[in-house]
Design a protein around this motif. Structure first.
Motif, mmCIF file in Angstrom:
data_model
loop_
_atom_site.group_PDB
_atom_site.id
_atom_site.type_symbol
_atom_site.label_atom_id
_atom_site.label_comp_id
_atom_site.label_asym_id
_atom_site.label_seq_id
_atom_site.Cartn_x
_atom_site.Cartn_y
_atom_site.Cartn_z
ATOM 1 N N LEU A 71 95.173 14.019 147.920
ATOM 2 C CA LEU A 71 94.732 14.794 146.753
ATOM 3 C C LEU A 71 95.762 14.753 145.626
ATOM 4 C CD1 LEU A 71 92.514 16.669 145.649
ATOM 5 C CD2 LEU A 71 93.714 18.590 146.723
ATOM 6 N N LYS A 72 97.004 14.430 145.963
ATOM 7 C CA LYS A 72 98.092 14.431 144.974
ATOM 8 C C LYS A 72 97.800 13.502 143.801
ATOM 9 C CE LYS A 72 102.968 13.174 144.547
ATOM 10 N NZ LYS A 72 104.177 12.712 145.282
ATOM 11 N N LEU A 73 97.255 12.320 144.085
ATOM 12 C CA LEU A 73 97.020 11.341 143.024
ATOM 13 C C LEU A 73 95.996 11.833 142.008
ATOM 14 C CD1 LEU A 73 96.927 8.105 145.207
ATOM 15 C CD2 LEU A 73 98.834 8.993 143.854
ATOM 16 N N LYS A 74 95.024 12.650 142.470
ATOM 17 C CA LYS A 74 93.988 13.147 141.563
ATOM 18 C C LYS A 74 94.390 14.450 140.885
ATOM 19 C CE LYS A 74 90.158 11.065 144.149
ATOM 20 N NZ LYS A 74 88.880 11.343 144.873
ATOM 21 N N TYR A 75 95.087 15.303 141.631
ATOM 22 C CA TYR A 75 95.376 16.652 141.101
ATOM 23 C C TYR A 75 96.662 16.696 140.280
ATOM 24 C CZ TYR A 75 96.121 21.675 140.905
ATOM 25 O OH TYR A 75 96.338 22.957 140.459
ATOM 26 N N CYS A 76 97.709 16.061 140.743
ATOM 27 C CA CYS A 76 99.025 16.169 140.083
ATOM 28 C C CYS A 76 99.108 15.217 138.895
ATOM 29 C CB CYS A 76 100.146 15.902 141.086
ATOM 30 S SG CYS A 76 100.201 17.095 142.429
ATOM 31 N N THR A 77 98.352 15.531 137.855
ATOM 32 C CA THR A 77 98.356 14.741 136.627
ATOM 33 C C THR A 77 98.524 15.673 135.434
ATOM 34 O OG1 THR A 77 95.937 14.879 136.408
ATOM 35 C CG2 THR A 77 96.823 13.019 137.665
ATOM 36 N N GLU A 78 98.881 15.093 134.302
ATOM 37 C CA GLU A 78 99.050 15.900 133.095
ATOM 38 C C GLU A 78 97.722 16.530 132.659
ATOM 39 O OE1 GLU A 78 100.898 13.765 129.988
ATOM 40 O OE2 GLU A 78 102.731 13.297 131.121
ATOM 41 N N ARG A 79 96.641 15.787 132.824
ATOM 42 C CA ARG A 79 95.331 16.310 132.425
ATOM 43 C C ARG A 79 94.954 17.531 133.269
ATOM 44 N NH1 ARG A 79 90.042 15.862 133.869
ATOM 45 N NH2 ARG A 79 88.503 15.930 132.172
ATOM 46 N N THR A 80 95.154 17.435 134.576
ATOM 47 C CA THR A 80 94.834 18.573 135.449
ATOM 48 C C THR A 80 95.710 19.766 135.124
ATOM 49 O OG1 THR A 80 94.203 17.045 137.217
ATOM 50 C CG2 THR A 80 94.647 19.320 137.842
ATOM 51 N N ALA A 81 96.988 19.500 134.871
ATOM 52 C CA ALA A 81 97.893 20.596 134.519
ATOM 53 C C ALA A 81 97.433 21.288 133.237
ATOM 54 C CB ALA A 81 99.312 20.063 134.357
ATOM 55 N N SER A 82 97.016 20.508 132.252
ATOM 56 C CA SER A 82 96.532 21.090 130.997
ATOM 57 C C SER A 82 95.279 21.926 131.215
ATOM 58 C CB SER A 82 96.255 19.986 129.981
ATOM 59 O OG SER A 82 97.412 19.232 129.713
ATOM 60 N N VAL A 83 94.364 21.421 132.058
ATOM 61 C CA VAL A 83 93.119 22.153 132.333
ATOM 62 C C VAL A 83 93.425 23.467 133.045
ATOM 63 C CG1 VAL A 83 90.970 22.116 133.658
ATOM 64 C CG2 VAL A 83 91.678 20.096 132.369
ATOM 65 N N VAL A 84 94.302 23.431 134.063
ATOM 66 C CA VAL A 84 94.650 24.641 134.816
ATOM 67 C C VAL A 84 95.314 25.668 133.922
ATOM 68 C CG1 VAL A 84 96.102 25.548 136.668
ATOM 69 C CG2 VAL A 84 94.807 23.452 137.034
ATOM 70 N N LEU A 85 96.256 25.239 133.098
ATOM 71 C CA LEU A 85 96.952 26.169 132.206
ATOM 72 C C LEU A 85 95.986 26.775 131.187
ATOM 73 C CD1 LEU A 85 100.256 24.184 131.548
ATOM 74 C CD2 LEU A 85 99.916 26.125 133.077
ATOM 75 N N THR A 86 95.065 25.960 130.687
ATOM 76 C CA THR A 86 94.088 26.470 129.725
ATOM 77 C C THR A 86 93.180 27.515 130.366
ATOM 78 O OG1 THR A 86 94.098 24.355 128.548
ATOM 79 C CG2 THR A 86 92.239 25.832 128.151
ATOM 80 N N ILE A 87 92.730 27.250 131.591
ATOM 81 C CA ILE A 87 91.863 28.204 132.291
ATOM 82 C C ILE A 87 92.594 29.509 132.563
ATOM 83 C CG2 ILE A 87 90.640 28.637 134.458
ATOM 84 C CD1 ILE A 87 89.929 25.673 134.533
ATOM 85 N N VAL A 88 93.848 29.421 133.000
ATOM 86 C CA VAL A 88 94.639 30.629 133.271
ATOM 87 C C VAL A 88 94.837 31.444 131.996
ATOM 88 C CG1 VAL A 88 96.907 31.478 133.984
ATOM 89 C CG2 VAL A 88 95.800 29.663 135.285
ATOM 90 N N CYS A 89 95.154 30.766 130.898
ATOM 91 C CA CYS A 89 95.338 31.463 129.618
ATOM 92 C C CYS A 89 94.044 32.137 129.174
ATOM 93 C CB CYS A 89 95.804 30.481 128.549
ATOM 94 S SG CYS A 89 97.492 29.911 128.730
ATOM 95 N N LEU A 90 92.933 31.419 129.275
ATOM 96 C CA LEU A 90 91.654 31.962 128.818
ATOM 97 C C LEU A 90 91.236 33.166 129.658
ATOM 98 C CD1 LEU A 90 89.268 31.670 126.899
ATOM 99 C CD2 LEU A 90 88.217 30.096 128.535
ATOM 100 N N LEU A 91 91.341 33.058 130.977
ATOM 101 C CA LEU A 91 90.962 34.175 131.841
ATOM 102 C C LEU A 91 91.862 35.389 131.614
ATOM 103 C CD1 LEU A 91 90.186 32.337 135.213
ATOM 104 C CD2 LEU A 91 88.559 33.297 133.567
ATOM 105 N N SER A 92 93.158 35.155 131.463
ATOM 106 C CA SER A 92 94.086 36.268 131.217
ATOM 107 C C SER A 92 93.790 36.931 129.878
ATOM 108 C CB SER A 92 95.533 35.761 131.253
ATOM 109 O OG SER A 92 95.863 35.249 132.516
ATOM 110 N N PHE A 93 93.481 36.119 128.880
ATOM 111 C CA PHE A 93 93.167 36.665 127.560
ATOM 112 C C PHE A 93 91.917 37.539 127.608
ATOM 113 C CE2 PHE A 93 91.003 36.462 123.468
ATOM 114 C CZ PHE A 93 92.017 36.820 122.589
ATOM 115 N N LEU A 94 90.851 37.019 128.217
ATOM 116 C CA LEU A 94 89.602 37.773 128.295
ATOM 117 C C LEU A 94 89.758 39.037 129.134
ATOM 118 C CD1 LEU A 94 87.063 34.830 128.797
ATOM 119 C CD2 LEU A 94 87.505 36.123 126.696
ATOM 120 N N MET A 95 90.523 38.940 130.202
ATOM 121 C CA MET A 95 90.668 40.081 131.096
ATOM 122 C C MET A 95 91.452 41.216 130.452
ATOM 123 S SD MET A 95 92.120 40.067 134.967
ATOM 124 C CE MET A 95 92.107 41.583 135.934
#
Length: 276
Positions: A71-95
């Motif tokens: 799973l490392k090759l698919k998950y540990c990428t800059e794109r995935t990191a950007s998506v995860v950080l964006t989701i965390v920011c958005l959920l925290s903001f809305l909450m």
């Protein structure tokens, strides 16, 4: 790690410097406007939550990179990191949007709202009570078992791999010689449990206080200097937790230590060149 550092910097700026230094020592400043006060209250909770969940996200990323090679090759990428950080920011903001509406003006002077005080329904309204419990569960009660589980699984994987490597190396060499890889793995285990331990120790006091307040339905603390001091110390430890994780992660990285050494040596090198 950059996102963790940014969230921790926000905690230092808004929760420590702005709220606990400027606001209480510089009276009648622009920070006393109700709208500014509401915004700072929102950004304080928002930044604290980001600091916690960025740490959980980074811990999960390390778990995937160490324990799940496929799973490392698919998950540990800059794109995935950007998506995860964006989701965390958005959920925290809305909450945390309700935090902005938790306060009302303390007084109105020349048609200008001043100060912030908690709306009366905050302590007794079922909606506010439910929101308060959800907020407490999301940060930090839920991150406690997540960090412990992820770091335990990662440490277990490292120990199992280390035993296999040690047995293979002993079979090939006939003796237990020095192995830099084994030292790196031991450092990783120490790092993982240092992160978990510091998070538990520094967040536990304020978590216990929040749970006690929620269970006893105590709106305010009055007439107890020792209890007020305990709350302030618990908040101090919570703010300190926002700084330790990034520091621990960064100081254990070889490239970071090299850059720190270069930064310290740079002024000396410049002065030496000037004198030459």
């Amino acid at each position: 790690m950059a996102a963790m550092a940014l969230a921790d910097l926000m905690v230092c700026m808004f929760n420590v410097i702005l709220q606990n230094i400027f606001r209480y020592h510089i009276l009648n400043s622009w920070l006393s406007y109700t709208y500014v006060c509401r915004f700072t209250a929102f950004i304080q909770v928002f930044s604290s939550q980001l600091s916690v969940w960025f740490t959980v996200s980074f811990t999960f990323d390390r778990f995937i990179s160490i324990c799940c090679q496929k799973l490392k090759l698919k998950y540990c990428t800059e794109r995935t990191a950007s998506v995860v950080l964006t989701i965390v920011c958005l959920l925290s903001f809305l909450m945390n949007i309700p935090v902005y509406f938790r306060y009302e003006p303390y007084s109105i002077i020349d048609d200008i709202p001043w100060g912030c005080r908690t709306v009366s329904g905050h302590f007794y309204s079922p909606a506010w009570v439910a929101y308060k419990w959800i907020n407490t569960l999301s940060s930090p009660i839920l991150p406690f078992p997540l960090l412990l589980l992820l770091n335990s699984l990662t440490a277990r994987h490292i120990l199992v791999a280390s035993r296999s490597r040690r047995a293979l190396k002993s079979r090939n060499n006939g003796e237990n010689s020095s192995d830099p890889e084994m030292k790196n793995r031991r450092t990783s285990i120490i790092l993982l449990f240092a992160i978990s331990g510091s998070f538990f120790v520094l967040w536990t006091p304020i978590t216990v206080i929040n749970i006690c307040v929620g269970v006893t339905e105590t709106p305010t603390f009055k007439g107890s200097n020792s209890l007020y001091l305990a709350i302030r110390i618990a908040l101090l430890l919570m703010y300190l937790s926002s700084c330790t994780n990034t520091c621990i992660y960064a100081l254990t990285q070889r490239r970071f230590r090299e850059e720190m050494k270069n930064m310290v040596k740079y002024p000396v090198t410049v002065i030496t060149k000037l004198f030459k």
